[in-house]
Design a protein around this motif. Structure first.
Motif, PDB file in Angstrom:
ATOM      1  N   MET A   1       0.825  -1.202   0.000  1.00  0.00           N
ATOM      2  CA  MET A   1       0.000   0.000   0.000  1.00  0.00           C
ATOM      3  C   MET A   1       0.870   1.267   0.000  1.00  0.00           C
ATOM      4  SD  MET A   1      -2.862  -1.359  -0.256  1.00  0.00           S
ATOM      5  CE  MET A   1      -3.879   0.103  -0.148  1.00  0.00           C
ATOM      6  N   VAL A   2       2.058   1.170   0.619  1.00  0.00           N
ATOM      7  CA  VAL A   2       2.973   2.313   0.615  1.00  0.00           C
ATOM      8  C   VAL A   2       3.392   2.640  -0.818  1.00  0.00           C
ATOM      9  CG1 VAL A   2       5.231   3.138   1.349  1.00  0.00           C
ATOM     10  CG2 VAL A   2       3.808   1.832   2.935  1.00  0.00           C
ATOM     11  N   ASN A   3       3.697   1.595  -1.585  1.00  0.00           N
ATOM     12  CA  ASN A   3       4.095   1.802  -2.974  1.00  0.00           C
ATOM     13  C   ASN A   3       2.977   2.440  -3.785  1.00  0.00           C
ATOM     14  OD1 ASN A   3       6.602   0.709  -2.500  1.00  0.00           O
ATOM     15  ND2 ASN A   3       6.030  -1.338  -3.157  1.00  0.00           N
ATOM     16  N   THR A   4       1.747   2.002  -3.533  1.00  0.00           N
ATOM     17  CA  THR A   4       0.602   2.551  -4.247  1.00  0.00           C
ATOM     18  C   THR A   4       0.440   4.043  -3.935  1.00  0.00           C
ATOM     19  OG1 THR A   4      -0.539   0.417  -4.164  1.00  0.00           O
ATOM     20  CG2 THR A   4      -1.880   2.348  -4.622  1.00  0.00           C
ATOM     21  N   PHE A   5       0.603   4.390  -2.666  1.00  0.00           N
ATOM     22  CA  PHE A   5       0.511   5.801  -2.257  1.00  0.00           C
ATOM     23  C   PHE A   5       1.567   6.634  -2.971  1.00  0.00           C
ATOM     24  CE2 PHE A   5       2.239   9.132   0.531  1.00  0.00           C
ATOM     25  CZ  PHE A   5       1.130   9.955   0.645  1.00  0.00           C
ATOM     26  N   VAL A   6       2.808   6.128  -3.004  1.00  0.00           N
ATOM     27  CA  VAL A   6       3.901   6.862  -3.648  1.00  0.00           C
ATOM     28  C   VAL A   6       3.622   7.055  -5.131  1.00  0.00           C
ATOM     29  CG1 VAL A   6       6.348   6.788  -4.277  1.00  0.00           C
ATOM     30  CG2 VAL A   6       5.618   6.130  -1.964  1.00  0.00           C
ATOM     31  N   ASN A   7       3.133   6.004  -5.805  1.00  0.00           N
ATOM     32  CA  ASN A   7       2.863   6.094  -7.237  1.00  0.00           C
ATOM     33  C   ASN A   7       1.717   7.042  -7.543  1.00  0.00           C
ATOM     34  OD1 ASN A   7       4.668   4.506  -8.882  1.00  0.00           O
ATOM     35  ND2 ASN A   7       3.926   2.710  -7.790  1.00  0.00           N
ATOM     36  N   VAL A   8       0.714   7.069  -6.685  1.00  0.00           N
ATOM     37  CA  VAL A   8      -0.413   7.972  -6.911  1.00  0.00           C
ATOM     38  C   VAL A   8       0.020   9.425  -6.711  1.00  0.00           C
ATOM     39  CG1 VAL A   8      -2.663   8.715  -6.016  1.00  0.00           C
ATOM     40  CG2 VAL A   8      -2.193   6.278  -6.357  1.00  0.00           C
ATOM     41  N   ARG A   9       0.903   9.662  -5.757  1.00  0.00           N
ATOM     42  CA  ARG A   9       1.353  11.032  -5.470  1.00  0.00           C
ATOM     43  C   ARG A   9       2.179  11.624  -6.598  1.00  0.00           C
ATOM     44  NH1 ARG A   9       1.425  13.498  -0.545  1.00  0.00           N
ATOM     45  NH2 ARG A   9       2.228  15.198  -1.855  1.00  0.00           N
ATOM     46  N   GLY A  10       2.807  10.793  -7.416  1.00  0.00           N
ATOM     47  CA  GLY A  10       3.524  11.353  -8.558  1.00  0.00           C
ATOM     48  C   GLY A  10       4.907  10.785  -8.754  1.00  0.00           C
ATOM     49  N   ILE A  11       5.411  10.952  -9.973  1.00  0.00           N
ATOM     50  CA  ILE A  11       6.709  10.408 -10.329  1.00  0.00           C
ATOM     51  C   ILE A  11       7.828  11.113  -9.562  1.00  0.00           C
ATOM     52  CG2 ILE A  11       7.147  11.982 -12.247  1.00  0.00           C
ATOM     53  CD1 ILE A  11       7.903   8.187 -12.112  1.00  0.00           C
ATOM     54  N   GLU A  12       7.594  12.379  -9.135  1.00  0.00           N
ATOM     55  CA  GLU A  12       8.622  13.097  -8.383  1.00  0.00           C
ATOM     56  C   GLU A  12       8.884  12.421  -7.045  1.00  0.00           C
ATOM     57  OE1 GLU A  12       5.975  14.519  -9.669  1.00  0.00           O
ATOM     58  OE2 GLU A  12       6.738  15.764 -11.305  1.00  0.00           O
ATOM     59  N   LEU A  13       7.808  12.040  -6.337  1.00  0.00           N
ATOM     60  CA  LEU A  13       7.971  11.360  -5.050  1.00  0.00           C
ATOM     61  C   LEU A  13       8.600   9.988  -5.254  1.00  0.00           C
ATOM     62  CD1 LEU A  13       7.571  11.255  -2.018  1.00  0.00           C
ATOM     63  CD2 LEU A  13       5.231  10.433  -2.399  1.00  0.00           C
ATOM     64  N   ALA A  14       8.159   9.278  -6.286  1.00  0.00           N
ATOM     65  CA  ALA A  14       8.744   7.977  -6.584  1.00  0.00           C
ATOM     66  C   ALA A  14      10.226   8.111  -6.899  1.00  0.00           C
ATOM     67  CB  ALA A  14       8.008   7.323  -7.757  1.00  0.00           C
ATOM     68  N   ASN A  15      10.588   9.188  -7.590  1.00  0.00           N
ATOM     69  CA  ASN A  15      11.986   9.431  -7.921  1.00  0.00           C
ATOM     70  C   ASN A  15      12.815   9.666  -6.663  1.00  0.00           C
ATOM     71  OD1 ASN A  15      14.231   9.952  -9.645  1.00  0.00           O
ATOM     72  ND2 ASN A  15      13.881  12.142  -9.404  1.00  0.00           N
ATOM     73  N   ILE A  16      12.264  10.414  -5.711  1.00  0.00           N
ATOM     74  CA  ILE A  16      12.970  10.670  -4.450  1.00  0.00           C
ATOM     75  C   ILE A  16      13.190   9.372  -3.682  1.00  0.00           C
ATOM     76  CG2 ILE A  16      12.777  11.773  -2.189  1.00  0.00           C
ATOM     77  CD1 ILE A  16      11.278  14.056  -3.551  1.00  0.00           C
ATOM     78  N   VAL A  17      12.132   8.558  -3.591  1.00  0.00           N
ATOM     79  CA  VAL A  17      12.236   7.268  -2.884  1.00  0.00           C
ATOM     80  C   VAL A  17      13.266   6.379  -3.560  1.00  0.00           C
ATOM     81  CG1 VAL A  17      11.000   5.177  -2.222  1.00  0.00           C
ATOM     82  CG2 VAL A  17       9.877   7.395  -2.014  1.00  0.00           C
ATOM     83  N   ASP A  18      13.246   6.343  -4.884  1.00  0.00           N
ATOM     84  CA  ASP A  18      14.206   5.513  -5.618  1.00  0.00           C
ATOM     85  C   ASP A  18      15.634   5.990  -5.401  1.00  0.00           C
ATOM     86  OD1 ASP A  18      12.300   3.816  -6.648  1.00  0.00           O
ATOM     87  OD2 ASP A  18      12.011   4.983  -8.493  1.00  0.00           O
ATOM     88  N   ARG A  19      15.841   7.295  -5.352  1.00  0.00           N
ATOM     89  CA  ARG A  19      17.190   7.837  -5.125  1.00  0.00           C
ATOM     90  C   ARG A  19      17.699   7.483  -3.732  1.00  0.00           C
ATOM     91  NH1 ARG A  19      19.134  11.883  -8.620  1.00  0.00           N
ATOM     92  NH2 ARG A  19      17.696  12.400 -10.325  1.00  0.00           N
ATOM     93  N   VAL A  20      16.825   7.586  -2.753  1.00  0.00           N
ATOM     94  CA  VAL A  20      17.210   7.214  -1.388  1.00  0.00           C
ATOM     95  C   VAL A  20      17.553   5.733  -1.319  1.00  0.00           C
ATOM     96  CG1 VAL A  20      16.393   6.996   0.990  1.00  0.00           C
ATOM     97  CG2 VAL A  20      15.863   9.057  -0.318  1.00  0.00           C
ATOM     98  N   ALA A  21      16.715   4.920  -1.966  1.00  0.00           N
ATOM     99  CA  ALA A  21      16.966   3.473  -1.981  1.00  0.00           C
ATOM    100  C   ALA A  21      18.291   3.152  -2.656  1.00  0.00           C
ATOM    101  CB  ALA A  21      15.821   2.759  -2.697  1.00  0.00           C
ATOM    102  N   LEU A  22      18.547   3.811  -3.783  1.00  0.00           N
ATOM    103  CA  LEU A  22      19.797   3.577  -4.508  1.00  0.00           C
ATOM    104  C   LEU A  22      20.999   3.965  -3.655  1.00  0.00           C
ATOM    105  CD1 LEU A  22      21.341   2.885  -7.101  1.00  0.00           C
ATOM    106  CD2 LEU A  22      20.968   5.242  -7.853  1.00  0.00           C
ATOM    107  N   ALA A  23      20.916   5.095  -2.975  1.00  0.00           N
ATOM    108  CA  ALA A  23      22.024   5.540  -2.128  1.00  0.00           C
ATOM    109  C   ALA A  23      22.304   4.538  -1.018  1.00  0.00           C
ATOM    110  CB  ALA A  23      21.704   6.913  -1.537  1.00  0.00           C
ATOM    111  N   LEU A  24      21.254   4.023  -0.389  1.00  0.00           N
ATOM    112  CA  LEU A  24      21.429   3.057   0.689  1.00  0.00           C
ATOM    113  C   LEU A  24      22.014   1.744   0.168  1.00  0.00           C
ATOM    114  CD1 LEU A  24      18.111   3.637   2.693  1.00  0.00           C
ATOM    115  CD2 LEU A  24      20.421   4.426   3.268  1.00  0.00           C
ATOM    116  N   GLU A  25      21.543   1.302  -0.995  1.00  0.00           N
ATOM    117  CA  GLU A  25      22.038   0.046  -1.567  1.00  0.00           C
ATOM    118  C   GLU A  25      23.516   0.181  -1.955  1.00  0.00           C
ATOM    119  OE1 GLU A  25      20.509  -2.895  -1.938  1.00  0.00           O
ATOM    120  OE2 GLU A  25      18.715  -2.157  -0.935  1.00  0.00           O
ATOM    121  N   VAL A  26      23.875   1.299  -2.569  1.00  0.00           N
ATOM    122  CA  VAL A  26      25.266   1.517  -2.968  1.00  0.00           C
ATOM    123  C   VAL A  26      26.162   1.629  -1.739  1.00  0.00           C
ATOM    124  CG1 VAL A  26      26.853   3.147  -4.068  1.00  0.00           C
ATOM    125  CG2 VAL A  26      24.680   2.585  -5.173  1.00  0.00           C
ATOM    126  N   LEU A  27      25.667   2.269  -0.694  1.00  0.00           N
ATOM    127  CA  LEU A  27      26.432   2.380   0.549  1.00  0.00           C
ATOM    128  C   LEU A  27      26.696   1.005   1.149  1.00  0.00           C
ATOM    129  CD1 LEU A  27      27.718   4.077   2.786  1.00  0.00           C
ATOM    130  CD2 LEU A  27      25.442   4.246   3.850  1.00  0.00           C
TER     131      LEU A  27
END
Length: 312
Positions: A1-27
């Motif tokens: 449901m969290v993913n659905t909320f993020v996708n409904v809010r817009g690609i900008e929010l999804a982009n922010i979440v993806d960037r944070v996830a990428l940073a954590l994974e690379v770290l």
């Protein structure tokens, strides 16, 4: 449901979440690489750096390599989802294609580095011989102790459970939106949120459908479900190679033998062999899904009399 909320809010929010996830994974990966290199260079128990993880004639088995391709498909699946965001990209014609190639190159390089170090740390697999399902985490534990084991396991859980699912839902919702807009699926799927400018109906539908499918097919086990996903991916990639030959080499007659004939044929051989090696339940589910799709197309084309363009 969290993913659905993020996708409904817009690609900008999804982009922010993806960037944070990428940073954590690379770290997380960087910590493993640094500790792994240090352990290999200084620890008395280390065998040092070797080329055996890349190729060992004594243990090399072509059939084993081919069987592992299916796992590789699942691990790297998703790069093609970039193409579904072409309408939201700054350069919709060339940007997604370049992004897909760049992502494959970067992710592939990082994956080779990660697995190479793991192979050097435990070249005989003794570290994980009794628990192969947690092989990488146990290797990480050798160089970083229990804390690194937990961090790597948590990073994988978050990646697969949330961040990968977020990207997949974003891609699928865009596909359903496009099909709804073109009249190949119910029109409500093409509705755009008046404030967030997102295909919110398609996103909500994907979220609910995903929940239903997990509850329905969860009893089959994650392995079968994963192979079912691979069936769809391998089938799509196989047909993509066929269309490259049919469109460029046969229809347009561009004469590019290597790019539009030899290369696709080699790809078809590899993909076809991997497809044939999938488990029977995955094939049965996949073929049923294809049959349902073909039936739906026939209804649209010959019953509802709609001018459906496949892939158009």
């Amino acid at each position: 449901m969290v993913n659905t909320f993020v996708n409904v809010r817009g690609i900008e929010l999804a982009n922010i979440v993806d960037r944070v996830a990428l940073a954590l994974e690379v770290l997380c990966l960087a910590v493993f690489v640094v500790l792994g290199v240090k352990w290999l260079a200084t620890d008395p128990a280390s065998h040092g750096f070797t080329l055996d993880p890349l190729f060992n004639a004594a243990t090399f088995d072509p059939s084993l390599v081919i069987s592992a391709v299916s796992l590789g498909v699942l691990s790297f699946l998703g790069f093609d989802g970039i193409a579904t965001l072409s309408e939201e990209a700054k350069d919709g014609r060339r940007g997604p294609g370049r992004a897909m190639m760049a992502s494959l190159l970067i992710v592939g390089t990082l994956f080779v580095l990660q697995t190479y170090l793991a192979g050097c740390i435990s070249p005989d697999g003794a570290v994980f011989k009794d628990d192969q399902g947690n092989a990488f985490y146990l290797v990480a534990q050798v160089v970083g102790g229990r804390p690194l084991y937990v961090v790597c396991a948590l990073a994988t859980a978050l990646s697969w459970g949330i961040f990968t699912a977020l990207a997949a839902q974003t891609a699928v919702s865009r596909i359903l939106f496009a099909m709804g807009r073109d009249g190949n699926l119910p029109r409500p799927l093409a509705k755009v949120h008046p404030k967030y400018r997102t295909p919110y109906v398609a996103s909500l539908f994907v979220g609910v459908l995903t929940l239903v499918l997990v509850l329905t097919f969860g009893q089959l086990g994650t392995d079968t479900i994963s192979l079912f996903v691979n069936f769809g991916a391998l089938t799509a990639f196989l047909l993509l190679h066929v269309t490259v030959i049919g469109y460029f080499f046969v229809k347009k007659r561009d004469g590019r033998w290597v790019a539009h004939l030899v290369s696709p044929l080699l790809g078809m051989l590899i993909i076809g062999y991997t497809w044939w090696g999938l488990d029977v339940p995955a094939k049965v589910l996949g073929l049923i899904w294809i049959a349902v799709g073909m039936g739906y197309y026939l209804v649209l084309r010959y019953v509802l009399r709609r001018d459906v363009k496949l892939g158009g």
